[in-house]
Design a protein around this motif. Structure first.
Motif, PDB file in Angstrom:
ATOM      1  N   ALA A 152       0.978  -1.100   0.231  1.00  0.00           N
ATOM      2  CA  ALA A 152       0.002  -0.061   0.055  1.00  0.00           C
ATOM      3  C   ALA A 152       0.897   1.220  -0.128  1.00  0.00           C
ATOM      4  O   ALA A 152       2.122   1.341   0.442  1.00  0.00           O
ATOM      5  CB  ALA A 152      -0.919  -0.161   1.122  1.00  0.00           C
ATOM      6  N   LYS A 153       0.465   2.426  -0.510  1.00  0.00           N
ATOM      7  CA  LYS A 153       1.284   3.463  -0.761  1.00  0.00           C
ATOM      8  C   LYS A 153       1.266   4.497   0.055  1.00  0.00           C
ATOM      9  O   LYS A 153       0.562   5.626  -0.074  1.00  0.00           O
ATOM     10  CB  LYS A 153       0.822   4.041  -2.238  1.00  0.00           C
ATOM     11  N   ASP A 161      -3.630   3.931   7.862  1.00  0.00           N
ATOM     12  CA  ASP A 161      -3.219   2.733   6.909  1.00  0.00           C
ATOM     13  C   ASP A 161      -2.868   1.555   7.605  1.00  0.00           C
ATOM     14  O   ASP A 161      -2.380   0.527   6.930  1.00  0.00           O
ATOM     15  CB  ASP A 161      -1.862   3.457   6.382  1.00  0.00           C
ATOM     16  N   PRO A 208      -4.908  -0.802   8.789  1.00  0.00           N
ATOM     17  CA  PRO A 208      -5.740  -1.986   8.430  1.00  0.00           C
ATOM     18  C   PRO A 208      -4.914  -2.473   7.099  1.00  0.00           C
ATOM     19  O   PRO A 208      -5.105  -3.689   7.159  1.00  0.00           O
ATOM     20  CB  PRO A 208      -7.206  -1.431   8.096  1.00  0.00           C
ATOM     21  N   ALA A 209      -4.520  -1.877   6.187  1.00  0.00           N
ATOM     22  CA  ALA A 209      -4.025  -2.211   4.945  1.00  0.00           C
ATOM     23  C   ALA A 209      -2.620  -3.127   5.376  1.00  0.00           C
ATOM     24  O   ALA A 209      -2.316  -3.990   4.803  1.00  0.00           O
ATOM     25  CB  ALA A 209      -3.724  -1.008   4.163  1.00  0.00           C
ATOM     26  N   HIS A 266      -3.838  -6.408   6.727  1.00  0.00           N
ATOM     27  CA  HIS A 266      -4.251  -7.186   5.535  1.00  0.00           C
ATOM     28  C   HIS A 266      -3.173  -7.694   4.999  1.00  0.00           C
ATOM     29  O   HIS A 266      -3.112  -8.839   4.515  1.00  0.00           O
ATOM     30  CB  HIS A 266      -4.845  -6.202   4.672  1.00  0.00           C
ATOM     31  N   GLN A 267      -2.071  -6.756   4.460  1.00  0.00           N
ATOM     32  CA  GLN A 267      -0.999  -7.380   3.412  1.00  0.00           C
ATOM     33  C   GLN A 267       0.212  -8.031   4.291  1.00  0.00           C
ATOM     34  O   GLN A 267       0.891  -8.860   3.511  1.00  0.00           O
ATOM     35  CB  GLN A 267      -0.745  -6.049   2.725  1.00  0.00           C
ATOM     36  N   THR A 307      -0.757  -5.842 -10.383  1.00  0.00           N
ATOM     37  CA  THR A 307      -1.161  -5.228  -9.223  1.00  0.00           C
ATOM     38  C   THR A 307      -0.654  -3.942  -8.875  1.00  0.00           C
ATOM     39  O   THR A 307      -1.272  -3.176  -8.009  1.00  0.00           O
ATOM     40  CB  THR A 307      -0.546  -6.157  -8.167  1.00  0.00           C
ATOM     41  N   ASP A 308      -0.391  -3.199  -9.869  1.00  0.00           N
ATOM     42  CA  ASP A 308       0.106  -1.723  -9.919  1.00  0.00           C
ATOM     43  C   ASP A 308       0.498  -1.074 -11.282  1.00  0.00           C
ATOM     44  O   ASP A 308       0.740  -2.024 -11.884  1.00  0.00           O
ATOM     45  CB  ASP A 308       1.237  -1.525  -8.579  1.00  0.00           C
ATOM     46  N   HIS A 345       2.719  -7.702  -7.071  1.00  0.00           N
ATOM     47  CA  HIS A 345       3.242  -7.567  -5.784  1.00  0.00           C
ATOM     48  C   HIS A 345       4.372  -7.031  -5.678  1.00  0.00           C
ATOM     49  O   HIS A 345       5.171  -7.166  -4.915  1.00  0.00           O
ATOM     50  CB  HIS A 345       3.652  -9.255  -5.360  1.00  0.00           C
TER      51      HIS A 345
END
Lengths: 389, 389
Positions: free
Chosen positions: A50-51, A76, A78-79, A82-83, A215-216, A255
């Motif tokens: 995440a950025k 940020d 939660p991201a 998650h990741q 993914t990006d 990824h």
């Protein structure tokens, strides 16, 4: 219900292996704790893509703990839960009040964490080369009993050699970049606006290849005549014309891992100078790839390219490439004369042979490759030709 | 034939006006020369938008010269000649040998330029907040007779108030963002992969609106359930399902200027909690916009939003927005309680009301606006609704 773990790009064992290598390097440099603040190194050691890196954040690695702890702004967290492969309670969201705050920022929270966890008087490694002067001063001022050392590029050098799992992901990225080139072959035509062609190619890079989406997006450049001498303009509002030359540079992303690729296109018959440069560059590329093997140096590869290109009457002033992986360029080894980094199996490079020769003319071609036990494996399946459309 | 000048986003007089304001601020701070190294500030003062800022570069502004001088790596000099309003001989390409060089980098070339042009013993402003500690040390070490001061955000504060020409460009960017939302309405459906929807929306942001293409892509986030609590994940490989909530954040880009926009989508009927938050957030947004007028403070806007939202039973912990323009966020004024920046006509902000409430739930809505003589002008034409698809 807490934030669910997302699908992980790599198994836990892979992250622990990477961390273990970093910890060995910490011991070698006599450091007890690291604060990793570079986004690509955070990705490498945790899976986080995440950025949020436009504000301070820190992955804290201690020799005494198996898993690192991540401090990021509250919104940020939660991201990160998650990741990242780490336990969710190792993600600590610092208060939003530290954002846009003239007196404090997220590094104050990182420093508090170090102090509160008995790490404030230890030997602390920072990525000082990538930290603002004011942030380094803050660490020194607020942790006067710590011994602060530089760990800039400590993780990045470890990243240079990829695992089989990473290589598999980079091949997926390369397939996406290839799909982008194939789409470019379909959409680059006289009368088409550069932006419209870019839109189609970029959409392809997001949709991905072989059922695996990008993914990006990575950097994307479409530099067409009269701008073939520029490497880093996105695209323009012009339309392609008969005789236009188009230099494309972009990468697929999976990824966080990028496989860059460059190819030159021509609307109609390529100009004479373009064909001559292409001939020399492809010969140079083949010589460079033939020189790749464990034990050779980065310098050897550049010498092979440069001496071949010279036979064709051209020179290239910029380096011939660089280590590549997460977020494109790894600021470690360069494929340039004088870089004595010794090639080892599974190092990955972007053999970047873009050559912006004078104000009127540039040409691009590249390959992303890994060092094998005996030579080089290039990831792209695209022919090394000028794509005439 | 030298590199031709490209179409300029703004007339020469506009750049000279901006520079004149910067020079007035230099005089006020008793500085003779500035080295501007932040890409967005370089764009503001020259029109340069090529992406070469991952290596050192510097726009040198001297009180004694009308036009600045730009030092960038040799291969990027043609792009600077093409895009910048300054004379081409004021673009100086430093040797490619400084790239990937462990001992020197582009700032050595900038320092040599200052010394060679009699600027090495003057009062020198640097953007120290955004420079690595090692770079600041280099300036101090190699220019021992200079008086080095901090000009961080000196240009950025000037950028906060936009000219009519800049506002026209930001309206063009907003129209592109609107086109992205309209495309999202068409492509977000149950069964569609997040990446495929993202590809279509992103392609629209590149193609642009009203015949004006996007000149770049800005940050793009598509965070769908179960990731509605995350603001900064690009998109995932999942497919939308009946009941999915999708938070979209992106901007249109014209000549570097971004108008960000956020809207929340729902596949099928929105969940109860989502509808209740939306009601409170829209009421809060209307209260915030009604509070905008010259003379009010940034804090006033945040108080208007926060107190209204509270009546609906919700709170938001992050700030309510920030100054916006080139490359999205301007790190100056924040729409947060306690920020006493006084609003003045033609300041522009992103009223960013994204609210990531807990690990399971977040919601987004935003408007980019300018302060008018009497209130606020929002740039988007999109309704403030949950887009049900």
């Amino acid at each position: 219900m807490a934030m669910p773990k997302g699908p992980q790009a790599f198994p836990r064992a892979e992250y622990l292996r990477r961390l273990s290598t970093v910890k060995t390097e910490m011991e070698r440099r006599e450091m007890d704790v690291l604060v990793i603040s570079t986004p690509s190194n955070i990705t490498y050691l945790s899976g986080y893509t995440a950025k949020s890196g436009y504000v301070p954040q820190g992955l804290v690695i201690s020799l005494e703990e198996e898993e690192p702890t991540f401090l990021t702004r509250r919104q940020d967290a939660p991201a990160a839960m998650h990741q990242m492969f780490i336990a969710s309670n190792r993600v600590i969201g610092y208060p939003e009040a530290l954002i846009g705050n003239p007196d404090m920022d997220g590094f104050d929270a990182v420093i508090d964490f170090l102090r509160d966890n008995g790490l404030g008087r230890r030997r602390l490694g920072l990525e000082t080369k990538f930290l603002a002067g004011q942030s380094i001063e803050k660490f020194k001022r607020k942790l006067p009993a710590a011994t602060i050392g530089d760990f800039s590029n400590g993780v990045t050098w470890i990243r240079l050699t990829k695992s089989d799992l990473e290589l598999a992901v980079m091949r997926e990225s390369a397939a996406i970049a290839d799909a982008g080139i194939l789409r470019a072959k379909e959409v680059i035509r006289a009368g088409v606006r550069e932006a419209d062609a870019a839109a189609e190619i970029i959409a392809t890079l997001v949709r991905g290849a072989n059922g695996k989406p990008g993914t990006d997006l990575s950097s994307f450049y479409l530099c067409a005549s009269p701008r073939s001498a520029t490497p880093h303009i996105r695209w323009s509002e012009d339309v392609f014309r008969e005789g236009s030359q188009i230099n494309l540079e972009f990468g697929g992303v999976r990824h966080g891992y990028i496989s860059p690729l460059m190819r030159t296109f021509s609307v109609g018959k390529p100009a004479d100078r373009l064909r001559r440069v292409h001939e020399g560059e492809v010969a140079g590329m083949e010589a460079a790839l033939a020189a790749v093997k464990p034990g050779a140096t980065c310098s050897d590869i550049a010498v092979a390219f440069n001496s071949t290109l010279k036979k064709y009457g051209f020179e290239k002033d910029s380096r011939c490439g660089y280590a590549v992986g997460i977020d494109w360029l790894e600021p470690t080894a360069s494929l340039k004369e004088g870089d004595m980094t010794v090639l080892q199996p599974n190092m990955t490079f972007h053999l970047m042979l873009g050559n912006w020769i004078d104000e009127n003319f540039g040409y691009v071609i590249s390959e992303t490759f890994r060092v094998t036990d005996t030579g080089a494996e290039t990831f792209s399946r695209m022919p090394r030709e000028i794509f005439v459309v």
